[in-house]
Design an enzyme around this catalytic site. Structure first.
Site, PDB file in Angstrom:
ATOM      1  N   LYS A  76       0.678  -1.173   0.122  1.00  0.00           N
ATOM      2  CA  LYS A  76      -0.021   0.049   0.158  1.00  0.00           C
ATOM      3  C   LYS A  76       1.003   1.378  -0.239  1.00  0.00           C
ATOM      4  O   LYS A  76       1.947   1.337   0.788  1.00  0.00           O
ATOM      5  CB  LYS A  76      -1.005  -0.010   1.387  1.00  0.00           C
ATOM      6  CG  LYS A  76      -2.028   1.122   1.241  1.00  0.00           C
ATOM      7  CD  LYS A  76      -3.069   1.083   2.268  1.00  0.00           C
ATOM      8  CE  LYS A  76      -3.709   2.046   2.388  1.00  0.00           C
ATOM      9  NZ  LYS A  76      -4.903   1.729   3.475  1.00  0.00           N
ATOM     10  N   SER A 152      -9.666   2.201   2.798  1.00  0.00           N
ATOM     11  CA  SER A 152      -9.120   2.658   2.009  1.00  0.00           C
ATOM     12  C   SER A 152      -7.937   2.065   1.206  1.00  0.00           C
ATOM     13  O   SER A 152      -7.202   2.383   0.346  1.00  0.00           O
ATOM     14  CB  SER A 152      -8.156   3.747   2.821  1.00  0.00           C
ATOM     15  OG  SER A 152      -7.135   3.144   3.735  1.00  0.00           O
ATOM     16  N   SER A 176     -10.155  -0.304   7.071  1.00  0.00           N
ATOM     17  CA  SER A 176      -9.592  -0.144   5.721  1.00  0.00           C
ATOM     18  C   SER A 176      -8.822  -1.227   5.185  1.00  0.00           C
ATOM     19  O   SER A 176      -8.523  -1.265   3.853  1.00  0.00           O
ATOM     20  CB  SER A 176      -8.452   1.138   5.861  1.00  0.00           C
ATOM     21  OG  SER A 176      -9.407   2.386   5.833  1.00  0.00           O
TER      22      SER A 176
END
Length: 488
Positions: A76, A152, A176
């Site tokens: 990420k 997210s 997330s």
């Protein structure tokens, strides 16, 4: 070959038998990425040249015993990677091309000889539930590209679901990892707060953030957590607790397991198909020898309000460092120092980030601190106590990961309150600091995945994995693949 059809353990065995090599795996990953990435848009930055060169180095190695030797994975884009651009999906960091160090989790993965394919898309600074807040692209759900992948960590979940990588790392502040794992039909774990080092994770809300793995299977997830967990002297909140071999807990046996099902998790607002999927999952657990009872988490109804006050307050403090002075983009329009601060932040941050900074600054301001921030902290304590009370009697808590399946792109982006409520079932886990996992538990009539959330006691990821693995082995939801990019 396809990354869809093999676990990390299976590929490890093939590598040791010299049936395949690291270059084969990297070739497979990038072939898939080039095939589907235009539709999915899971990555912000690809690192193809370095990945291929590293694979060649690994192929020349004589010792191939590391746990993740030659396995391609994605990171990420809010987790710092030395020499590889880290943007947090923000224009503020679009020129942060050469970080000077690796996050601790990346260093641990590198020690096990994994191969970083690239950096994955996300909501800007991890603020969002759909990956529509990225300033680079809107990631799409591999099961239906008209729908969001969640957020997210939407890029992290979509890349695994689409077969672009075998695993990814995400971060979970209020759901997330678990929410996009649910939307994309993969396995996503939020570890106990302190189980995994946060050093090198660009902070959103420091008392809530946790890095965790996203994979296709529970076993793969457990293997990744074994690697990235452990005490880190660079992170003061990292817990000095031994890390067990989580894969040893994957026995398939859940006889006698006591499951608590909060009535609040199956009440108003939970989609009918989602509720039915969870009830069917509980029946499956009964057939495996577990028992379940309805309980109550009475303070969970306050979780969303408390979370957004606390997380936004911490974000307003953490993001103060982005000022155009030390690193990141500096406004070219500024004529003096104050204009540089104002314009750099105005131009660099997106609307959602600005909204949360404003909310957090208000909650921490003189005259409002006691009424909002302090009261939210008290509610957080009550939510933790609710879980503590339940875990005196039960081994795990179960319910839906999300009240609904994935929603269409653009459907909720202009309604922030509805978007915030989307995390109502995942937020309490972060406030309490306990571990939680999302695993596939079915599909809607539209063919969109549904996720079952399993929540455990502090530092008892082993029981969470045992319960998740038993269900996975008794069902075939994890074996289904999205029809994307032709034949797999």
């Amino acid at each position: 070959m396809s990354l869809f059809n093999h676990s990390i353990k299976e590929l490890e065995e093939k590598l040791q038998k010299k049936e395949i090599n690291a270059t084969d795996l990297v070739d497979t990953a990038f072939a898939r990425i080039h095939d589907v990435e235009e539709d999915v848009k899971a990555f912000i930055t690809l690192d193809e040249e370095n990945a291929r060169n590293y694979a060649k180095q690994l192929d020349a190695a004589t010792d191939k015993t590391e746990k993740l030797f030659g396995i391609p994975g994605g990171i990420k884009d809010n987790i710092v990677t030395k020499g590889l651009r880290t943007t947090c999906a923000s224009q503020f960091l679009r020129n942060f091309n050469d970080p000077l160090y690796d996050a601790t989790v990346v260093q641990k993965l590198n020690n096990e000889k994994m191969i970083t394919v690239g950096k994955l898309n996300m909501d800007e600074f991890a603020m969002g539930s759909s990956t529509e807040n990225s300033s680079y692209a809107k990631t799409r759900n591999p099961w239906n590209t008209d729908f969001v992948p969640g957020g997210s960590s939407g890029g992290s979940a979509a890349a695994v679901a689409a077969g672009e990588v075998l695993f990814s790392l995400g971060s979970d502040t209020g759901g997330s990892i678990r929410q996009p794992a649910s939307f994309c039909g993969v396995v996503g774990l939020k570890p106990t707060y302190g189980r995994v080092s946060r050093f090198g994770l660009v902070a959103f809300a420091s008392s809530l953030d946790q890095i965790g793995p996203v994979t296709r299977t529970v076993e793969d997830n457990a293997r990744i957590l074994e690697v990235i967990s452990g005490h880190d002297k660079m992170d003061a909140t990292s817990a000095n607790i031994d890390v067990p071999l989580y894969t040893d807990s994957l026995t398939g046996d859940v006889k006698g397991l006591k499951i608590a099902v909060p009535k609040e998790y199956l009440g108003e607002g939970v989609n009918r198909e989602v509720k039915e999927s969870i009830l069917q999952a509980l029946k499956k657990y009964e057939s495996l020898g577990a028992t379940w009872e309805e309980v109550s988490l009475p303070h969970s109804k306050y979780a969303v309000a408390a979370y957004y006050l606390l997380s936004s307050s911490e974000a307003s403090a953490n993001l103060a460092r982005f000022d155009g002075v030390r690193y990141g983009v500096r406004s070219e329009k500024a004529k003096d120092m104050l204009e540089m601060f104002k314009l750099s932040r105005s131009e660099g941050f997106g609307d959602e980030v600005k909204r949360r900074i404003m909310l957090g600054t208000f909650a921490l301001s003189s005259g409002y601190y006691d009424a909002y921030y302090k009261k939210a902290q008290k509610v957080r304590t009550l939510i933790k106590q609710d879980f503590d009370n339940i875990f005196k009697t039960y081994d795990v808590v179960m319910g839906p990961t999300n009240p609904t399946t994935a929603f269409r792109i653009g459907e909720r982006i202009d309604d922030p309150l509805t978007m915030y409520a989307n995390d109502i079932l995942t937020i309490p886990v972060n406030l309490a600091g306990v571990p939680g996992i999302s695993i596939p538990s079915g599909f809607s009539q539209e063919g969109l995945p549904i996720g079952l959330q399993i929540i455990g006691k502090h530092f008892d990821e082993a029981t969470v994995y045992r319960a998740a693995h038993a269900f996975e082995q008794a069902t075939d939801f994890h074996k289904k693949q999205p029809q994307l990019g032709g034949a797999k």
